[in-house]
Design an enzyme around this catalytic site. Structure first.
Site, PDB file in Angstrom:
ATOM      1  N   LEU A 137       0.828  -1.201   0.000  1.00 35.45           N
ATOM      2  CA  LEU A 137       0.000   0.000   0.000  1.00 35.45           C
ATOM      3  C   LEU A 137       0.870   1.261   0.000  1.00 35.45           C
ATOM      4  CD1 LEU A 137      -2.764   1.420   0.173  1.00 35.45           C
ATOM      5  CD2 LEU A 137      -2.592   1.244   2.671  1.00 35.45           C
ATOM      6  N   GLU A 139       3.651   3.996  -0.545  1.00 34.03           N
ATOM      7  CA  GLU A 139       4.496   4.316  -1.689  1.00 34.03           C
ATOM      8  C   GLU A 139       5.610   5.265  -1.271  1.00 34.03           C
ATOM      9  OE1 GLU A 139       1.165   3.651  -5.188  1.00 34.03           O
ATOM     10  OE2 GLU A 139       2.209   5.564  -5.063  1.00 34.03           O
ATOM     11  N   ILE A 169       8.052  -2.331   2.638  1.00 36.38           N
ATOM     12  CA  ILE A 169       7.166  -3.491   2.605  1.00 36.38           C
ATOM     13  C   ILE A 169       7.805  -4.661   3.354  1.00 36.38           C
ATOM     14  CG2 ILE A 169       5.822  -5.030   1.140  1.00 36.38           C
ATOM     15  CD1 ILE A 169       5.122  -2.013   0.927  1.00 36.38           C
ATOM     16  N   THR A 170       7.242  -4.993   4.507  1.00 37.66           N
ATOM     17  CA  THR A 170       7.715  -6.145   5.272  1.00 37.66           C
ATOM     18  C   THR A 170       7.448  -7.433   4.498  1.00 37.66           C
ATOM     19  OG1 THR A 170       7.354  -5.026   7.381  1.00 37.66           O
ATOM     20  CG2 THR A 170       7.439  -7.422   7.436  1.00 37.66           C
ATOM     21  N   ARG A 253      -3.128  -2.800  13.106  1.00 38.14           N
ATOM     22  CA  ARG A 253      -2.999  -1.852  14.213  1.00 38.14           C
ATOM     23  C   ARG A 253      -3.468  -2.481  15.512  1.00 38.14           C
ATOM     24  NH1 ARG A 253      -5.639   3.092  10.678  1.00 38.14           N
ATOM     25  NH2 ARG A 253      -3.697   3.794   9.684  1.00 38.14           N
ATOM     26  N   GLU A 373       1.896   1.779  10.264  1.00 40.39           N
ATOM     27  CA  GLU A 373       0.460   1.520  10.482  1.00 40.39           C
ATOM     28  C   GLU A 373      -0.226   2.765  11.067  1.00 40.39           C
ATOM     29  OE1 GLU A 373      -0.323  -1.019   9.094  1.00 40.39           O
ATOM     30  OE2 GLU A 373       1.246  -2.516   9.328  1.00 40.39           O
TER      31      GLU A 373
END
Length: 394
Positions: A137, A139, A169-170, A253, A373
Site C-alpha cells: 500500500l 508508496e 514493505i515487510t 494496528r 500503520e
C-alpha cells in the site's frame, strides 16, 4: 496471585483473561523464549533472518492468520491473537511484524475481500507458513496519504497491467504473493482496487532495503511493478476504494496495541532483574528511591496499557470495536512502550546500549512501530475527528 515482582502481576490482568486464551499465550511465550530468543541478537546485528524457516515454524505453532476462520486458520479469539502478538514482540518487533503482515494484512485481505478461488489457492499455504505474503500500500511519496498513490492498473483486454512502486514493505523480497493496491486508470472507475500478485510474475521485483537501524531482524523491501500483467481473476472482488486496504490496516494496528506492550514488558523485566543484581555503592541499584520511582511509574503505564488492550480485545471479540478505538490503543501503547524502553535503558547505564540486553534493540524497533500503520499524528487526528465530527486531515 502472580509474582508481585512481575509488573503485570501487580495488576492481576491474568484474572481477566479466558483460560484458553492464557494457554495460547503461554504456548507462544515458551516457543519464543526457547526457540527464537537465543538467535535474535545475532539476527539483529547481521540484519538477516531465516524468514522461510521462521514462517514454517510459526505456521506449525499456529499463529499465522490465527484469528481467521477456515482455510487452515485456527479461528481463535481476537484477544488470543493480541496476546500472541505481545509474546512475539517481547521477542522482537520484527518477529511480530512478520506475523502481522502475513496474517492481518496479506491473509486478511484475501480472507475478507478475495474470491473463493483466491482463498483456496493461498490461505491454507499461508497459514502453514509454506507461502509468505506481503502487503503493498505505502508508496515512496505517499505514506500517511494513501489516496495519493501513483501505482496504476490499466485494462488490456481481459487482463490488468500494473505499474508503480511500493515502499517499506515487510516480507517483500521473500514473499510468494503480494497484495498490491493500485488506482484503476479508467475515467469511469477511478477507484483503488486490490490485486493478488504472485511474486514470480514477470515485471515484479522486490529490492531489499538493507541500510536501516530499526527492525533489523525483519525483511524490509521496495516493490517495483513494471508492466505486471495479471488476469482479471487477480482482482480482489469485494474491495473497492480505500476502505479495503484501510480495513486491513485496522487489523494490523490492533495487533500492535498488544505487541508494543510485549516489547515494553521485556524491557521492564530486564531492568528489574538488572537493578536487583547490580550493586552501586555497596547495595543493589534496586534499593534506591530513584530506581524504584522509575520502576513504579513504568509499571503503572504498562499495566494501564494492558488494561486498555484487553478492553479493546473484548470489544473486538464482541464485534463492536471501532477504528477510532484502535487508534486510542495504538497511540497510547506505542507511545508509552517507547518511553518505557528509553527509561529502562537509563537504569542499565552503558550496558543498556549493548546487544547483551534487549533494551536498545526494542527501543530502536519501537521507533518504526511508532510511525508505521499510522503515525502518532494520524491517530491523533482520527481520535480528534471522532470527538469533534470535523476532519483535520486537510
Amino acid at each position: 496471585m502472580a509474582n508481585p515482582r512481575t509488573p503485570l502481576g501487580l495488576f492481576g490482568t491474568d484474572d481477566l483473561i479466558d483460560p484458553d486464551d492464557l494457554a495460547i499465550r503461554d504456548t507462544v511465550r515458551k516457543h519464543v523464549d526457547e526457540k527464537i530468543r537465543p538467535h535474535l541478537a545475532d539476527w539483529y546485528e547481521s540484519g538477516e533472518i531465516p524468514a522461510r524457516d521462521l514462517a514454517r515454524e510459526l505456521g506449525t505453532l499456529g499463529v499465522l492468520g490465527m484469528h481467521l476462520e477456515g482455510y487452515g486458520c485456527a479461528g481463535t479469539t481476537a484477544t488470543a491473537y493480541g496476546l500472541a502478538c505481545m509474546e512475539l514482540e517481547a521477542g522482537d518487533s520484527g518477529l511480530r511484524s512478520l506475523v502481522s503482515v502475513q496474517g492481518s494484512l496479506a491473509m486478511f485481505a484475501i480472507w475478507k475481500h478475495g474470491s473463493e478461488e483466491q482463498k483456496q489457492e493461498w490461505l491454507p499455504r499461508m497459514a502453514a507458513g509454506d507461502a509468505i505474503g506481503c502487503f503493498g500500500l505505502t508508496e515512496p511519496d505517499f505514506g500517511s496519504n494513501p489516496a495519493g498513490m501513483r501505482t496504476r492498473a490499466v485494462r488490456d483486454g481481459d487482463d490488468w497491467v500494473l505499474d508503480g512502486a511500493k515502499m517499506w514493505i515487510t516480507n517483500g523480497s521473500v514473499a510468494d504473493v503480494a497484495v498490491v493496491w493500485a488506482r484503476v486508470d479508467d475515467p469511469a472507475d477511478d477507484k483503488v482496487r486490490g490485486f493478488v500478485v504472485p511474486t514470480d510474475t514477470p515485471g515484479f521485483s522486490a529490492p531489499v532495503i538493507k541500510k536501516k537501524m530499526s527492525l533489523r531482524a525483519s525483511v524490509t523491501s521496495e516493490l517495483v511493478l513494471e508492466g505486471v500483467r495479471l488476469p482479471s481473476s487477480a482482482v480482489l472482488p469485494e474491495a473497492t476504494g480505500l476502505s479495503g486496504p484501510l480495513s486491513c490496516l485496522n487489523e494490523a494496528r490492533y495487533g500492535i496495541v498488544f505487541g508494543a506492550l510485549g516489547a515494553a514488558r521485556d524491557c521492564l523485566e530486564t531492568a528489574i532483574a538488572y537493578t536487583r543484581e547490580r550493586e552501586i555503592f555497596d547495595k543493589p541499584l534496586a534499593g534506591y528511591q530513584l530506581t524504584q520511582a522509575k520502576l513504579a511509574d513504568m509499571t503503572l503505564e504498562l499495566g494501564k496499557g494492558m488494561l486498555l488492550a484487553l478492553h479493546l480485545g473484548k470489544l473486538k471479540d464482541a464485534g463492536t470495536l471501532a477504528p477510532e478505538q484502535v487508534s486510542l490503543g495504538k497511540l497510547n501503547n506505542v507511545r508509552e512502550a517507547i518511553a518505557i524502553a528509553r527509561e529502562c535503558r537509563t537504569l542499565l547505564g552503558a550496558a543498556g546500549i549493548t546487544l547483551e540486553y534487549p533494551i536498545m534493540r526494542h527501543a530502536n524497533n519501537l521507533e518504526s512501530v511508532l510511525t508505521y500503520e499510522g503515525t502518532s499524528e494520524v491517530h491523533q487526528l482520527v481520535i480528534g475527528q471522532a470527538l469533534t465530527g470535523e476532519s483535520a486531515f486537510r
